[in-house]
Design a protein around this motif. Structure first.
Motif, short mmCIF file in Angstrom:
data_model
loop_
_atom_site.label_atom_id
_atom_site.label_comp_id
_atom_site.label_asym_id
_atom_site.label_seq_id
_atom_site.Cartn_x
_atom_site.Cartn_y
_atom_site.Cartn_z
N GLN A 29 -26.02 -105.61 -6.00
CA GLN A 29 -27.08 -104.61 -5.76
C GLN A 29 -26.58 -103.85 -4.27
O GLN A 29 -26.47 -104.49 -3.14
CB GLN A 29 -28.29 -105.02 -5.70
CG GLN A 29 -28.87 -105.66 -7.20
CD GLN A 29 -30.15 -106.00 -7.13
OE1 GLN A 29 -30.72 -106.48 -5.87
NE2 GLN A 29 -30.79 -105.81 -8.33
N ALA A 30 -26.38 -102.57 -4.29
CA ALA A 30 -26.01 -101.71 -3.34
C ALA A 30 -27.28 -101.07 -2.61
O ALA A 30 -27.99 -100.07 -3.12
CB ALA A 30 -24.90 -100.63 -3.44
N THR A 31 -27.98 -101.30 -1.53
CA THR A 31 -29.06 -100.78 -1.00
C THR A 31 -28.57 -99.58 -0.53
O THR A 31 -29.51 -98.84 -0.17
CB THR A 31 -29.46 -101.55 0.10
OG1 THR A 31 -28.46 -101.90 1.12
CG2 THR A 31 -30.00 -102.98 -0.33
N THR A 32 -27.13 -99.39 0.14
CA THR A 32 -26.73 -98.14 0.62
C THR A 32 -25.49 -97.69 -0.09
O THR A 32 -24.93 -98.68 -0.17
CB THR A 32 -26.71 -98.14 2.06
OG1 THR A 32 -27.87 -98.35 2.83
CG2 THR A 32 -26.40 -96.88 2.62
N MET A 33 -25.48 -96.50 -0.32
CA MET A 33 -24.13 -96.09 -0.81
C MET A 33 -23.78 -94.61 -0.09
O MET A 33 -24.41 -94.07 0.61
CB MET A 33 -24.21 -95.67 -2.27
CG MET A 33 -24.14 -96.84 -3.23
SD MET A 33 -23.90 -96.15 -4.90
CE MET A 33 -24.05 -97.91 -5.69
N PHE A 34 -22.55 -94.49 0.04
CA PHE A 34 -21.84 -93.72 0.96
C PHE A 34 -20.88 -92.58 0.38
O PHE A 34 -20.17 -93.27 -0.73
CB PHE A 34 -21.29 -94.04 2.35
CG PHE A 34 -21.77 -95.24 2.93
CD1 PHE A 34 -22.02 -96.38 2.64
CD2 PHE A 34 -22.70 -94.69 4.30
CE1 PHE A 34 -22.84 -97.36 3.65
CE2 PHE A 34 -23.13 -95.55 4.91
CZ PHE A 34 -23.31 -96.93 4.63
N TRP A 35 -20.90 -91.41 0.57
CA TRP A 35 -19.97 -90.62 -0.23
C TRP A 35 -19.17 -89.74 0.90
O TRP A 35 -19.53 -89.25 2.03
CB TRP A 35 -20.73 -89.26 -0.90
CG TRP A 35 -21.42 -89.91 -1.91
CD1 TRP A 35 -22.72 -90.17 -2.23
CD2 TRP A 35 -20.69 -90.01 -3.39
NE1 TRP A 35 -22.79 -90.82 -3.54
CE2 TRP A 35 -21.55 -90.66 -4.39
CE3 TRP A 35 -19.48 -89.78 -3.81
CZ2 TRP A 35 -21.42 -90.93 -5.66
CZ3 TRP A 35 -19.18 -90.15 -5.23
CH2 TRP A 35 -20.17 -90.57 -6.11
N TYR A 36 -17.75 -90.07 0.65
CA TYR A 36 -16.97 -89.48 1.68
C TYR A 36 -15.87 -88.49 0.85
O TYR A 36 -15.61 -88.47 -0.47
CB TYR A 36 -16.08 -90.59 2.08
CG TYR A 36 -16.30 -91.42 3.04
CD1 TYR A 36 -17.10 -92.73 2.13
CD2 TYR A 36 -16.52 -91.54 4.16
CE1 TYR A 36 -17.80 -93.62 3.30
CE2 TYR A 36 -16.82 -92.35 5.15
CZ TYR A 36 -17.70 -93.64 4.71
OH TYR A 36 -18.01 -94.39 5.44
N ARG A 37 -15.29 -87.50 1.70
CA ARG A 37 -14.43 -86.56 1.06
C ARG A 37 -13.17 -86.83 2.10
O ARG A 37 -13.23 -86.82 3.21
CB ARG A 37 -14.79 -85.32 1.24
CG ARG A 37 -13.96 -84.11 0.50
CD ARG A 37 -14.85 -82.90 0.60
NE ARG A 37 -15.30 -82.16 1.55
CZ ARG A 37 -16.02 -81.26 1.77
NH1 ARG A 37 -16.34 -80.31 0.64
NH2 ARG A 37 -16.71 -80.78 2.96
N GLN A 38 -11.78 -86.51 1.43
CA GLN A 38 -10.72 -86.77 2.06
C GLN A 38 -9.85 -85.69 1.62
O GLN A 38 -9.28 -85.61 0.23
CB GLN A 38 -9.91 -88.11 1.95
CG GLN A 38 -9.03 -88.39 2.64
CD GLN A 38 -8.35 -89.82 2.69
OE1 GLN A 38 -8.38 -90.73 1.54
NE2 GLN A 38 -7.88 -90.35 3.74
N PHE A 39 -9.32 -84.72 2.42
CA PHE A 39 -8.30 -83.87 2.32
C PHE A 39 -6.97 -84.50 2.44
O PHE A 39 -6.92 -85.57 3.14
CB PHE A 39 -8.45 -82.46 2.81
CG PHE A 39 -9.76 -81.83 2.58
CD1 PHE A 39 -10.92 -81.99 3.46
CD2 PHE A 39 -9.81 -81.05 1.31
CE1 PHE A 39 -12.17 -81.09 3.16
CE2 PHE A 39 -10.96 -80.50 1.05
CZ PHE A 39 -11.97 -80.43 1.71
N PRO A 40 -5.94 -83.94 1.87
CA PRO A 40 -4.70 -84.54 1.85
C PRO A 40 -4.12 -84.69 3.44
O PRO A 40 -4.45 -83.89 4.29
CB PRO A 40 -3.82 -83.28 1.25
CG PRO A 40 -4.73 -82.97 0.43
CD PRO A 40 -5.98 -82.88 0.85
N LYS A 41 -3.66 -86.02 3.82
CA LYS A 41 -3.31 -86.33 5.06
C LYS A 41 -4.28 -86.37 5.95
O LYS A 41 -3.82 -86.05 7.40
CB LYS A 41 -1.92 -85.48 5.44
CG LYS A 41 -0.86 -85.53 4.53
CD LYS A 41 0.46 -84.78 5.01
CE LYS A 41 1.47 -84.83 3.93
NZ LYS A 41 2.01 -86.35 3.61
N GLN A 42 -5.47 -86.36 5.90
CA GLN A 42 -6.57 -86.36 6.78
C GLN A 42 -7.34 -87.65 6.64
O GLN A 42 -7.30 -88.34 5.47
CB GLN A 42 -7.48 -85.15 6.58
CG GLN A 42 -6.51 -83.67 6.83
CD GLN A 42 -7.70 -82.62 6.78
OE1 GLN A 42 -8.77 -82.68 7.06
NE2 GLN A 42 -7.36 -81.33 6.82
#
Lengths: 116, 112
Positions: A29-42
């Motif tokens: 059970q995940a009390t917290t979830m995170f959303w990330y974005r990643q552009f190429p080579k970053q």
């Protein structure tokens, strides 16, 4: 344990459409979830932090009306990219934390979004 | 100033050697630190976390934390070509809104 899945793994869509990405914690059970974005080579860029049953906390510069986050249960969070445009094309990765201190994050496999 | 800093590399080491990856952080109140490995085109996977000053060993990996110097490192012994990846250092900030900040990663190349 600590397996996180994402669906879909690939999305190709037309400009102006909305895309929903699901993130599930499969064995905890995940009390917290995170959303990330990643552009190429970053590096990873945190978009928002999501707690079950409450509104997400967005990072500076991330439009909450464009990136809708819903954390309806302790095992599911969704990210909807509304009215997607080519500049939204990126690798979107979710992670989940299984302890209340929000320590270790376990990452999903990511979703590649290509907006034509 | 970046909160977590890493040399982008690439760091090249021969197979069997020790790879040393370094990371510095600016938030003196940071309590927890993490090392993730990210293969090209894949999402990060956790290698180790460390909370206390000193060394923490797990198999071929050793994490080192020096809070006085605000320095975290990861040593990989007997480096293998399969260790070639980008290694991300992350620290959990202190303060009321705690979040994990990632460095930009160091690319490691293990040469056969």
């Amino acid at each position: 344990g600590a397996v996180v899945s994402q669906h879909p793994s690939w999305v190709i869509c037309k400009s102006g459409t909305s895309v929903k990405i699901e993130c599930r914690s499969l064995d905890f059970q995940a009390t917290t979830m995170f959303w990330y974005r990643q552009f190429p080579k970053q590096s990873l860029m945190l978009m928002a932090t999501s707690n079950e049953g409450s509104k997400a906390t967005y990072e500076q510069g991330v439009e909450k009306d464009k990136f809708l986050i819903n954390h309806a249960s302790l095992t599911l969070s969704t990210l909807t990219v509304t009215s997607a445009h080519p500049e939204d094309s990126s690798f979107y990765i979710c992670s989940a934390s299984r302890d209340s201190r929000k320590e270790t994050q376990y990452f999903g496999p990511g979703t590649r979004l290509l907006v034509l | 100033q970046k909160e977590v800093e890493q040399n982008s590399g690439p760091l090249s080491v021969p197979e069997g050697a020790i790879a040393s990856l370094n990371c510095t952080y600016s938030d003196r109140g940071s309590q927890s630190f993490f090392w993730y490995r990210q293969y090209s085109g894949k999402s990060p996977e956790l290698i180790m976390f460390i909370y206390s000053n000193g060394d923490k060993e797990d198999g071929r990996f050793t994490a080192q934390l020096n809070k006085a110097s605000q320095y975290v490192s990861l040593l990989i012994r007997d480096s293998q070509p399969s260790d070639s990846a980008t290694y991300l250092c992350a620290g959990k900030n202190s303060g009321g809104y705690q979040k994990v900040t990632f460095g930009t990663g160091t690319k490691l190349q293990v040469i056969p």
